[in-house]
Design a protein around this motif. Structure first.
Motif, PDB file in Angstrom:
ATOM      1  N   THR A   6      -2.384  -3.984  -0.875  1.00  0.00           N
ATOM      2  CA  THR A   6      -2.306  -5.084   0.095  1.00  0.00           C
ATOM      3  C   THR A   6      -3.631  -5.879   0.160  1.00  0.00           C
ATOM      4  N   GLU A  58       5.425   1.990   0.089  1.00  0.00           N
ATOM      5  CA  GLU A  58       6.174   0.765   0.422  1.00  0.00           C
ATOM      6  C   GLU A  58       6.750   0.774   1.837  1.00  0.00           C
ATOM      7  N   GLU A  63       3.474  -4.471   8.873  1.00  0.00           N
ATOM      8  CA  GLU A  63       4.339  -5.650   9.000  1.00  0.00           C
ATOM      9  C   GLU A  63       3.684  -6.923   8.438  1.00  0.00           C
ATOM     10  N   THR A  66       3.626  -7.231   4.413  1.00  0.00           N
ATOM     11  CA  THR A  66       4.841  -6.999   3.606  1.00  0.00           C
ATOM     12  C   THR A  66       5.000  -8.010   2.465  1.00  0.00           C
TER      13      THR A  66
END
Ligand code: SF4
Length: 78
Positions: A6, A58, A63, A66
């Motif tokens: 991320t 995953e 949130e 994503t």
């Protein structure tokens, strides 16, 4: 399902995860490293070594992060 890298990777790109992956499924993208979801075996080794905690299973991706699930799929053309 696979692990996903991320946003903290964009500023860091430490690449510690590369050596930790037993199946060599992490590649350098344009602005971050990415995990090929079709090859990842969900071992979690990369998550443990990431210095900026950028890697999540995953299902556990926060949130607000994503979009990085789709970004990896797009990069690897999944
Ligand atoms: Fe590689 Fe394991 Fe990380 Fe998947 S979870 S990218 S197989 S180190």
């Amino acid at each position: 399902m696979s692990y996903v890298i991320t946003s903290p990777c964009i500023e860091e790109q430490a690449a510690d995860c590369l050596d930790s992956c037993p199946v060599d499924c992490i590649e350098k993208g344009e602005d971050q490293y990415l995990i090929d979801p079709t090859i990842c075996i969900d071992c979690g080794a990369c998550e443990a070594v990431c210095p900026v905690d950028a890697i999540f299973y995953e299902e556990d991706v926060p949130e607000e992060e994503t979009e990085f699930i789709a970004k990896a799929k797009e990069f690897f053309d999944v």
